[in-house]
Design a protein around this motif. Structure first.
Motif, PDB file in Angstrom:
ATOM      1  N   VAL A 405       0.871  -1.173   0.000  1.00  0.00           N
ATOM      2  CA  VAL A 405       0.000   0.000   0.000  1.00  0.00           C
ATOM      3  C   VAL A 405       0.912   1.227   0.000  1.00  0.00           C
ATOM      4  CG1 VAL A 405      -1.764   1.277   1.280  1.00  0.00           C
ATOM      5  CG2 VAL A 405      -1.817  -1.225   1.233  1.00  0.00           C
ATOM      6  N   GLY A 406       0.678   2.157  -0.897  1.00  0.00           N
ATOM      7  CA  GLY A 406       1.557   3.294  -1.042  1.00  0.00           C
ATOM      8  C   GLY A 406       1.795   4.053   0.245  1.00  0.00           C
ATOM      9  N   SER A 407       0.743   4.279   1.016  1.00  0.00           N
ATOM     10  CA  SER A 407       0.873   5.041   2.258  1.00  0.00           C
ATOM     11  C   SER A 407       1.778   4.349   3.261  1.00  0.00           C
ATOM     12  CB  SER A 407      -0.508   5.281   2.873  1.00  0.00           C
ATOM     13  OG  SER A 407      -1.276   6.141   2.062  1.00  0.00           O
ATOM     14  N   ASP A 408       1.794   3.013   3.266  1.00  0.00           N
ATOM     15  CA  ASP A 408       2.661   2.279   4.187  1.00  0.00           C
ATOM     16  C   ASP A 408       4.122   2.612   3.924  1.00  0.00           C
ATOM     17  OD1 ASP A 408       0.466   1.165   5.320  1.00  0.00           O
ATOM     18  OD2 ASP A 408       1.039  -0.918   4.956  1.00  0.00           O
ATOM     19  N   PHE A 409       4.517   2.580   2.664  1.00  0.00           N
ATOM     20  CA  PHE A 409       5.912   2.859   2.328  1.00  0.00           C
ATOM     21  C   PHE A 409       6.266   4.332   2.537  1.00  0.00           C
ATOM     22  CE2 PHE A 409       4.901  -0.939  -0.165  1.00  0.00           C
ATOM     23  CZ  PHE A 409       5.973  -1.759   0.151  1.00  0.00           C
TER      24      PHE A 409
END
Length: 484
Positions: A405-409
């Motif tokens: 998930v983009g927000s995780d990275f």
């Protein structure tokens, strides 16, 4: 002959003041530099890059819930709980531990108390480290954990990492370092569910002090952020990465030549020379020649950011584009196994549909997606959850702490491990990559993995027919679907 003017003493005095001010500024600068981090770092027990061990043994560890019926092909799988206890049995000097969750003891509301016995046993083993003279160090973002307080009362050293202040995210990292020799990296948290009710996968690497030393540097990075609300701009060399995507560690894994390195995220918490998680994933995808198998809880190439007080979602392309390139331009076979559970975001289906459409009317194009679902409606939505976070290809594997998930990275702290097998004779025996591939194929062929077909509802939102009726009313969904 005229005598000295009254201006000369004044000029001399001004010079003295200026020099004194410069010395004061220099002294303040030195104080700031030396106080920003622990310049000398933690004692590394005499282990150096020159004398560390590269002849390592690696074991795949899994937790498969008892009521999850998966066909085992005869390969010996080490239970996750056994892997953890083996690490604690090996410990003679130190255990350094990072976990996003601390909930090894069951809740009073849990309907199956016996399921938490493994968690309770592991917690007691951690408490007993004090009596053996083993030093326990924990980095955590949790400020009010009763378990961490209990461990601290038994001489554990706990450092708080204020991820909210640093990145507005969380500490999602999950790893162990024992005696700077043995390590664990994987999807499991210090949560009784990880040892009983959730499906987890990771690796334990024994007698591998070169890799352990580098992971210890990641731990030291967290350790030195204790109660800070900023990330220092100057760091000790003791947290600089030893290995990366361009200079991976050459080692033996179960007597097979291989290379390995660690990656971290987000970028703000990447020390000098440390590879970012997203770059590690991209490299593994790029190096694949025939297949890429991915198993994650969530797949969502979006990043959520705050802009002028409103939440804005943007397409986050690095991984999604790398998959598309591998499938279309290089003809690599891709299988993506995603968990289908209460917190699955509905836009996941839109991105999956977009990926699957790549192979329409294309020859030699193979991209398949299945959703792993154990039970559709349960009070405990983590029951039987496939919590895996890894990728395996024909020549490499990536095991991490993040879902894709983009927000995780972007905002959450995580650690990844890249393993690449060297090209060599085919009689090298069964490698860890083949064990990971076998675990993926077992899950892929199980009755829990299904190619779900969905449709759009009257509002144009993509919905699967099996989706719980109240899914759109959950807090998580409302947070994601704020206007932007």
């Amino acid at each position: 002959m005229a005598g000295p003017t009254t201006q000369e003493p004044v000029k001399t005095q001004q010079k003295c003041i200026a020099i004194f001010a410069l010395l004061c500024c220099f002294a303040v600068l030195l104080v700031l530099i030396f106080s920003s981090v622990d310049i000398w770092g933690d004692n590394e027990d005499g282990i150096t890059e020159e004398n560390c061990s590269r002849d390592c043994r690696i074991v795949l560890v899994e937790n498969i819930p008892d009521d999850l019926s998966l066909h085992l092909d005869g390969r010996s799988l080490l239970p996750l709980s056994v892997g953890f206890h083996t690490l604690l049995e090996q410990a003679k000097h130190s255990v350094e531990l990072v976990s996003s969750v601390w909930d090894l003891n069951s809740s009073e509301l849990d309907p199956i108390p016996s399921a938490a016995q493994q968690g309770q046993l592991l917690f007691q083993r951690l408490l007993s480290l004090k009596s053996r003279g083993v030093r326990l160090k924990i980095a955590s973002s949790l400020t009010n954990s009763t378990e961490l307080k209990a461990l601290a009362a038994h001489n554990a050293e706990v450092h708080f990492v204020n991820m909210t202040a640093l990145t507005r995210g969380g500490l999602h990292s999950s790893f162990w370092i024992v005696d700077r020799k043995h390590i664990y990296i994987g999807s499991a948290d210090m949560d009784w569910r990880s040892l009983s009710k959730r499906k987890e996968l990771g690796v334990v690497v024994y007698n591998c002090s070169c890799l352990a030393l580098d992971l210890h540097r990641v731990f030291s990075f967290y350790w030195q952020l204790h109660e800070r609300d900023y990330v220092p701009s100057i760091w000790s060399k003791r947290v600089t990465a030893l290995y990366g995507k361009h200079d991976a560690l050459e080692l033996q894994l179960n007597a097979t030549p291989a290379t390995a390195y660690l990656s971290t995220s987000p970028e703000l918490l990447c020390a000098k020379d440390r590879t970012r998680d997203v770059d590690a994933i991209y490299q593994v995808i790029q190096s694949a020649k025939t297949f890429i198998f991915i198993s994650v809880t969530d797949y969502l190439p979006l990043v959520k950011r705050s802009l002028r007080g409103t939440s804005v979602m943007r397409y986050w392309s690095p991984i999604d584009e790398a998959i598309r390139e591998a499938v279309v331009l290089r003809g690599v076979k891709v299988r993506l196994l995603i968990s289908f559970w209460k917190k699955t975001h509905p836009l996941t289906f839109n991105f999956v549909t977009s990926l699957k459409s790549l192979c329409l009317q294309l020859h030699n194009c193979s991209l398949e997606v299945r959703f792993f679902s154990y039970k559709e409606h349960t009070d405990d939505f983590q029951l039987g959850l496939n919590h895996n976070k890894y990728m395996v290809t024909d020549n490499a594997a990536y095991l991490g702490n993040h879902d894709w998930v983009g927000s995780d990275f972007a905002i959450n702290a995580g650690v990844g491990l890249v393993i690449k097998m060297e090209d060599g004779p085919r009689d090298r025996g069964v490698t860890v990559l083949e064990h990971i591939k076998a675990a993926f194929e077992r899950d892929w062929r199980s009755r829990y993995a299904k190619s779900l077909q969905g449709s759009k509802d009257q509002q144009g939102k993509y919905r699967h027919p099996q989706w719980p009726k109240n899914h759109w009313e959950t807090k998580e969904e409302n947070e994601w679907n704020k206007p932007f």
